[in-house]
Every structure is written in structure tokens, then in C-alpha cells.
Write a protein that holds these residues in place. Structure first.
Motif, PDB file in Angstrom:
ATOM      1  N   LEU A 124       0.826  -1.209   0.000  1.00 18.17           N
ATOM      2  CA  LEU A 124       0.000   0.000   0.000  1.00 18.17           C
ATOM      3  C   LEU A 124       0.861   1.261   0.000  1.00 18.17           C
ATOM      4  CD1 LEU A 124      -2.750   1.427   0.239  1.00 18.17           C
ATOM      5  CD2 LEU A 124      -2.533   1.205   2.715  1.00 18.17           C
ATOM      6  N   LEU A 125       1.888   1.305   0.847  1.00 17.77           N
ATOM      7  CA  LEU A 125       2.736   2.495   0.935  1.00 17.77           C
ATOM      8  C   LEU A 125       3.488   2.750  -0.365  1.00 17.77           C
ATOM      9  CD1 LEU A 125       4.195   2.114   4.549  1.00 17.77           C
ATOM     10  CD2 LEU A 125       2.412   3.676   3.787  1.00 17.77           C
ATOM     11  N   CYS A 126       4.032   1.681  -0.958  1.00 13.01           N
ATOM     12  CA  CYS A 126       4.740   1.846  -2.229  1.00 13.01           C
ATOM     13  C   CYS A 126       3.776   2.297  -3.330  1.00 13.01           C
ATOM     14  CB  CYS A 126       5.411   0.528  -2.633  1.00 13.01           C
ATOM     15  SG  CYS A 126       6.788   0.039  -1.568  1.00 13.01           S
ATOM     16  N   GLY A 127       2.589   1.719  -3.351  1.00 13.06           N
ATOM     17  CA  GLY A 127       1.594   2.119  -4.336  1.00 13.06           C
ATOM     18  C   GLY A 127       1.172   3.565  -4.165  1.00 13.06           C
ATOM     19  N   ALA A 128       1.031   4.011  -2.906  1.00 11.95           N
ATOM     20  CA  ALA A 128       0.626   5.392  -2.648  1.00 11.95           C
ATOM     21  C   ALA A 128       1.679   6.372  -3.141  1.00 11.95           C
ATOM     22  CB  ALA A 128       0.380   5.586  -1.157  1.00 11.95           C
ATOM     23  N   MET A 129       2.950   6.010  -3.025  1.00  8.21           N
ATOM     24  CA  MET A 129       4.007   6.900  -3.505  1.00  8.21           C
ATOM     25  C   MET A 129       3.940   7.070  -5.023  1.00  8.21           C
ATOM     26  SD  MET A 129       7.292   6.019  -1.117  1.00  8.21           S
ATOM     27  CE  MET A 129       6.893   4.344  -0.649  1.00  8.21           C
ATOM     28  N   VAL A 130       3.644   5.975  -5.721  1.00  8.56           N
ATOM     29  CA  VAL A 130       3.464   6.062  -7.172  1.00  8.56           C
ATOM     30  C   VAL A 130       2.250   6.936  -7.489  1.00  8.56           C
ATOM     31  CG1 VAL A 130       2.967   4.757  -9.276  1.00  8.56           C
ATOM     32  CG2 VAL A 130       4.565   3.837  -7.590  1.00  8.56           C
ATOM     33  N   THR A 159      -0.467  12.123  -9.227  1.00  7.82           N
ATOM     34  CA  THR A 159      -1.376  13.196  -8.843  1.00  7.82           C
ATOM     35  C   THR A 159      -0.662  14.549  -8.842  1.00  7.82           C
ATOM     36  OG1 THR A 159      -2.611  11.648  -7.458  1.00  7.82           O
ATOM     37  CG2 THR A 159      -2.982  13.984  -7.072  1.00  7.82           C
ATOM     38  N   ALA A 160       0.568  14.597  -8.316  1.00  5.59           N
ATOM     39  CA  ALA A 160       1.318  15.853  -8.307  1.00  5.59           C
ATOM     40  C   ALA A 160       1.624  16.324  -9.725  1.00  5.59           C
ATOM     41  CB  ALA A 160       2.612  15.682  -7.519  1.00  5.59           C
ATOM     42  N   SER A 161       1.928  15.394 -10.622  1.00 14.26           N
ATOM     43  CA  SER A 161       2.210  15.779 -12.012  1.00 14.26           C
ATOM     44  C   SER A 161       0.950  16.321 -12.688  1.00 14.26           C
ATOM     45  CB  SER A 161       2.764  14.590 -12.795  1.00 14.26           C
ATOM     46  OG  SER A 161       1.772  13.601 -13.011  1.00 14.26           O
ATOM     47  N   ALA A 194       3.949  14.560   1.763  1.00 15.37           N
ATOM     48  CA  ALA A 194       3.212  13.338   2.073  1.00 15.37           C
ATOM     49  C   ALA A 194       3.946  12.103   1.548  1.00 15.37           C
ATOM     50  CB  ALA A 194       1.813  13.415   1.481  1.00 15.37           C
ATOM     51  N   TYR A 195       4.582  12.251   0.405  1.00 13.79           N
ATOM     52  CA  TYR A 195       5.383  11.159  -0.177  1.00 13.79           C
ATOM     53  C   TYR A 195       6.435  10.696   0.828  1.00 13.79           C
ATOM     54  CZ  TYR A 195       8.259   8.904  -3.874  1.00 13.79           C
ATOM     55  OH  TYR A 195       8.962   8.024  -4.654  1.00 13.79           O
ATOM     56  N   ALA A 237      17.597   4.690  -5.842  1.00  7.98           N
ATOM     57  CA  ALA A 237      17.108   3.660  -6.758  1.00  7.98           C
ATOM     58  C   ALA A 237      15.609   3.425  -6.570  1.00  7.98           C
ATOM     59  CB  ALA A 237      17.874   2.355  -6.529  1.00  7.98           C
ATOM     60  N   PHE A 238      15.156   3.440  -5.323  1.00 10.94           N
ATOM     61  CA  PHE A 238      13.739   3.202  -5.055  1.00 10.94           C
ATOM     62  C   PHE A 238      12.875   4.306  -5.642  1.00 10.94           C
ATOM     63  CE2 PHE A 238       9.909   3.823  -2.561  1.00 10.94           C
ATOM     64  CZ  PHE A 238       9.372   2.547  -2.517  1.00 10.94           C
ATOM     65  N   VAL A 239      13.241   5.567  -5.393  1.00  9.78           N
ATOM     66  CA  VAL A 239      12.460   6.692  -5.911  1.00  9.78           C
ATOM     67  C   VAL A 239      12.475   6.693  -7.433  1.00  9.78           C
ATOM     68  CG1 VAL A 239      12.281   9.208  -6.005  1.00  9.78           C
ATOM     69  CG2 VAL A 239      12.818   8.080  -3.838  1.00  9.78           C
ATOM     70  N   ALA A 240      13.644   6.369  -8.023  1.00 14.52           N
ATOM     71  CA  ALA A 240      13.732   6.308  -9.483  1.00 14.52           C
ATOM     72  C   ALA A 240      12.793   5.245 -10.042  1.00 14.52           C
ATOM     73  CB  ALA A 240      15.171   6.027  -9.907  1.00 14.52           C
ATOM     74  N   MET A 241      12.712   4.097  -9.376  1.00 15.84           N
ATOM     75  CA  MET A 241      11.817   3.033  -9.832  1.00 15.84           C
ATOM     76  C   MET A 241      10.360   3.444  -9.690  1.00 15.84           C
ATOM     77  SD  MET A 241      11.418   0.109 -11.185  1.00 15.84           S
ATOM     78  CE  MET A 241      13.130  -0.472 -11.137  1.00 15.84           C
ATOM     79  N   ALA A 242      10.007   4.089  -8.584  1.00 12.84           N
ATOM     80  CA  ALA A 242       8.635   4.558  -8.392  1.00 12.84           C
ATOM     81  C   ALA A 242       8.251   5.575  -9.465  1.00 12.84           C
ATOM     82  CB  ALA A 242       8.480   5.179  -7.004  1.00 12.84           C
ATOM     83  N   THR A 243       9.193   6.443  -9.833  1.00 15.43           N
ATOM     84  CA  THR A 243       8.938   7.440 -10.880  1.00 15.43           C
ATOM     85  C   THR A 243       8.748   6.764 -12.225  1.00 15.43           C
ATOM     86  OG1 THR A 243      10.308   9.035  -9.663  1.00 15.43           O
ATOM     87  CG2 THR A 243       9.830   9.524 -11.978  1.00 15.43           C
ATOM     88  N   LEU A 244       9.569   5.762 -12.510  1.00 12.83           N
ATOM     89  CA  LEU A 244       9.452   5.037 -13.777  1.00 12.83           C
ATOM     90  C   LEU A 244       8.107   4.331 -13.890  1.00 12.83           C
ATOM     91  CD1 LEU A 244      10.960   4.197 -16.382  1.00 12.83           C
ATOM     92  CD2 LEU A 244      11.753   2.167 -15.155  1.00 12.83           C
TER      93      LEU A 244
END
Length: 474
Positions: A120-126, A131-133, A330-331, A383-390
Motif C-alpha cells: 500500500l505504501l509503495c503504491g501510494a508513492m506512485v 497526482t502531483a504531475s 506526504a510522499y 534507486a527506489f524513488v527512481a523506480m517509483a517514478t518510472l
């Protein structure tokens, strides 16, 4: 089954001097206000702007009642969860939600909780990146229409904005832990009030001008544009949105672990729960009711877009800017438990590794302010943030997926596990009135979660029909 209690060896001199807490860790400095800021940052997301749409699906009576009931349930179960931070009659702390479940309920439920919580937390970050974009694109479109005219072909790709957000999040993710995050949460929480206030102000202005749209007690009416089946799906989605909007259990224990040990953490956390829940619910009701009264049964998923991209363009820009700043904070509030569990595991797995455990202190600026860098933290979080952004760029319909994840996670995290741990902690006997009452609430929330899950599946199915990989423009 009683919770496990571990003995803790701590230097009493350091505790007496205030160097460390009673568990040997750095002195915690959190207060009821910092905890409230963390909670508000986590729960009052941009989803507050969709509550007018939720009321349009449910109508005045059921919509308001649903929101108040789920807020009350969330406040009650959060109080139960706060009780589980420390083991009974012990200085032993549960540093994370997973620790609490492991110590009270055992290994199997601990693993199940970990899977649900971190998914859930990883999904919310994506979802927050997407939403921010969207808000950043809304700013560009508003400025384009203002400069080029209302008929100008103002369309933008979301990918550059997502990459920019990813870079900022990589920098913010180097904040070591929750204890250093209070300033960011305070800023983010103030942003949520700001953009919600703008949405309410625009709604109020439309109402008093006499241009409010039609509303009904039962919400959107079935007719040529809406079948009975579609109405049912929308009701399920609205219930899920309201339930999920009131929940923050996934990070409650982690927030509680930032509090000073005196007064007792559970008492302070309960006060923070009350302050944050009351504040959030008041904001939800005002934003939802004013938005519905202004936009009526045609209310959109974001009340700001219901007033167009045109005039006053600067006010729309300001509201969307506030959304972006809030979601940046929030992220990080949601990311810290994910970062912490991986770094804790790596530290325990390789305790002698300098790469993983050593902190390198740097002096920054004229005042030579100290900032610590850990190489493992730097590389893994980047690496984690880059993957979430991708993932955000590849799957632009992920907000529909997030609604499904939220529906699934709501019941176990907000209701089931807190109640089960509380039953174990207080040794509540099966068949008593208290036991039946807890399980009745448990059953009601399970049914609501199942309904929301069904509605979100329908939303994902519709999004897949228009899905294009890495192509998200508006």
C-alpha cells in the motif's frame, strides 16, 4: 496469547543525562503537535478535493453519514492501535506496526501485515507522483489558456513533470528518518489547508452568487446518462474513497515512535489522533458539502477542475502549487517506513559493514551545519524513488490501481489488526459484550471494504481500455 517481552540493556547514566531514551536510542523529541502534523499530512491528501464527487454519488444524507461514521471508526481503532506501542508493564517498544503485530499476534499475521502495509505504501508513492504531475500540468494549461486564449491547443506530456518530481523526491528522501521530518510535515499540512481553502472559497462564491448546481438527497439520478449498474459501481467507489480518506493506521506506530516518553506515548498519541481526525473530518465535510452545493450532481473528481482552467487563473495555479508541495511532503511521510524496514534489515544482516552502517558527517554552509550521509541509504533510496517514478510514467492509470489497493488494505490495517491486538493485550474473553461489539464493527468494515474493492476493479477495467504505455498527455 501474551505479547513477547524482551529485556533491554541501557546505560542508566546516559538515560539520566538525557542522551538517550529508555531503550538506548537517540532521545525522541516529538510532541502532540508534531504527531498531529504527521497525521494530517498523511491523511489530508488531494483526495479531499474528490469528496464533492463522492457526495454526488451518495447524496446528502448517506454521503455525510458515511464520512462521519468512517472518521469515527478510524479514530476509535487508532486509539486501540496506540495502546499497542508498548508491551504491558514493560519498557519494551514496538517501533513499527509490523513489530506490534509480530509481538502480539505471531509470525504468520506479521508477514501478512507486512505484505499489505508496504504494498500500500509503495503504491501510494506512485499515486502521489501521478497526482502531483497532474497538478503541475494543470498549472501549465491554465497559464497557456490565459496567454494564448481559451481555444488554444494546450496539451502537455506528464513525463517531464514526473521526472522533475522524482529528482526532488530523491533529494528529500535523504532525510534520515521520521524524527527529522517534522518541519516538512508541518509545511505539507499547511499546504493541504491552503488548497482545500481555495476550493471551498471558489465553491462558496458560486453558491452565494446564485449559480449553484442541482443537488439531491440521493445523489446522481439514474437516467439516460447513468444506468443502475453504473450508479451501483459509483456508490461503491465513493464509499471506498471516504473510508480510505480517513485511514492512516499504516504509519501510526511509526509516528508514535517519534514522541517523547513523558507524558506516556499512548496518551499523547490519542490526543494527536483526536486533533488530527477532528481537523481532517471538519475539512472533509466543509470541502465536500460546499463543493457539492456549488457543482451539484455534475461534480468532478477534483473540484478545482470543476471551475475550469481559466479565471481566476492565478488562484487555480496557486491551489495546484499547494497540492504539489503537500504531496512532496506526504510522499516522504509514507516512504519513511519503507526506507526504515529495508535499512534495518540490511543493518542486522551485515552489522559490520561500513558501507551499510557508517554515517559520514559533512559541514554545509557558512555555519558549517552538520549533515550525515550514509552510502547505502543514498544509493538504495535513490534507486527506489527512481523506480517509483518510472512506474508512474509507465502506468498513468495507477490511481485506479491505488484505489483497489486502498480498498484491500483498509479493513486489515485500520480495523482487523488493531482490534485483534487490543483483544490480546486486554485479554478480552470470547463471547463477552465487548468481544461481540468489536467483531460487529469488524464485520461492517469488511463488507464496506469488499464493496469498495468491487467498485475499484470496475475503475481499473475502464482505465485499461484507454491505456497507452508511457503516453500520458492532457
Amino acid at each position: 496469547m501474551k505479547p513477547k517481552i524482551c529485556e533491554i540493556s541501557v546505560d542508566p547514566v546516559k538515560v539520566a543525562n538525557g542522551e538517550v531514551d529508555d531503550d538506548g536510542r537517540s532521545r525522541r523529541t516529538g510532541t502532540v503537535w508534531t504527531a498531529s502534523a504527521h497525521i494530517i499530512t498523511a491523511i489530508v491528501g488531494s483526495g479531499v478535493l474528490s469528496l464533492a464527487w463522492g457526495l454526488a454519488q451518495l447524496g446528502w444524507i448517506i454521503g455525510i453519514a458515511t464520512l462521519v461514521i468512517f472518521s469515527g471508526i478510524s479514530l476509535y481503532t487508532s486509539g486501540l492501535l496506540a495502546e499497542c506501542y508498548r508491551a504491558p508493564n514493560s519498557v519494551k517498544r514496538n517501533y513499527t506496526y509490523r513489530d506490534a503485530v509480530k509481538n502480539y499476534l505471531g509470525g504468520r499475521k506479521y508477514k501478512a501485515l507486512g505484505l499489505v502495509q508496504y504494498t500500500l505504501l509503495c503504491g501510494a508513492m506512485v499515486g502521489y507522483t501521478i497526482t502531483a504531475s497532474i497538478s503541475m500540468v494543470a498549472i501549465s494549461k491554465s497559464n497557456c489558456y490565459h496567454k494564448e486564449g481559451h481555444k488554444a491547443p494546450c496539451k502537455y506530456s506528464y513525463n517531464p513533470y514526473m521526472m522533475a518530481l522524482g529528482i526532488v523526491e530523491i533529494l528529500l528522501s535523504q532525510i534520515p528518518n521520521f524524527h527529522k521530518l517534522s518541519w516538512l510535515s508541518t509545511i505539507a499540512a499547511s499546504m493541504s489547508f491552503s488548497y482545500a481553502g481555495i476550493g471551498m472559497g471558489l465553491s462558496f462564491a458560486k453558491i452565494v452568487s446564485g449559480h449553484g448546481e442541482k443537488t439531491t438527497l440521493t445523489g446522481v439520478e439514474i437516467g439516460l446518462d447513468l444506468t443502475a449498474a453504473d450508479k451501483t459501481w459509483r456508490i461503491f467507489q465513493a464509499i471506498g474513497n471516504m473510508a480510505f480518506a480517513c485511514s492512516y493506521a499504516a504509519i501510526l506506530i511509526e509516528i508514535q515512535d517519534t514522541l517523547k516518553s513523558s507524558p506516556p506515548e499512548q496518551e499523547v498519541m490519542k490526543k494527536a489522533n483526536t486533533i488530527a481526525t477532528f481537523t481532517a473530518t471538519t475539512l472533509y465535510l466543509m470541502c465536500g458539502c460546499l463543493g457539492y452545493a456549488a457543482l451539484g450532481n455534475h461534480a468532478q473528481g477534483n473540484i478545482l477542475t470543476g471551475f475550469g482552467f481559466y479565471e481566476p487563473f492565478w488562484l487555480i495555479d496557486l491551489a495546484n502549487f499547494f497540492i504539489v508541495v503537500h504531496l512532496l511532503g506526504a510522499y516522504q511521510v509514507l516512504a519513511q517506513p519503507v526506507f526504515g524496514v529495508v535499512e534495518s534489515w540490511a543493518g542486522n544482516r551485515w552489522p559490520k559493514s561500513k558501507f551499510i552502517n557508517d554515517e559520514h558527517h559533512l559541514g554545509i554552509g557558512k555555519n558549517n551545519s552538520k549533515f550525515s550521509v550514509n552510502f547505502f541509504r543514498l544509493i538504495w533510496r535513490t534507486a527506489f524513488v527512481a523506480m517509483a517514478t518510472l512506474i508512474s510514467m509507465a502506468f498513468p492509470f495507477f490511481n485506479e490501481v491505488l484505489a483497489f489497493l486502498g480498498a484491500i488494505a483498509y479493513w486489515p490495517m485500520t480495523v482487523y489488526f488493531p482490534m485483534e491486538m487490543y483483544i490480546v493485550r486486554k485479554e478480552i474473553k470470547r463471547g463477552t459484550i465487548c468481544w461481540f461489539g468489536l467483531h460487529l464493527v469488524n464485520l461492517v468494515c469488511l463488507l464496506a471494504a469488499l464493496a469498495a474493492g468491487c467498485g475499484s476493479i470496475q475503475g481499473v477495467n475502464q482505465a485499461l481500455h484507454t491505456y497507452k504505455l508511457f503516453k500520458f498527455t492532457q
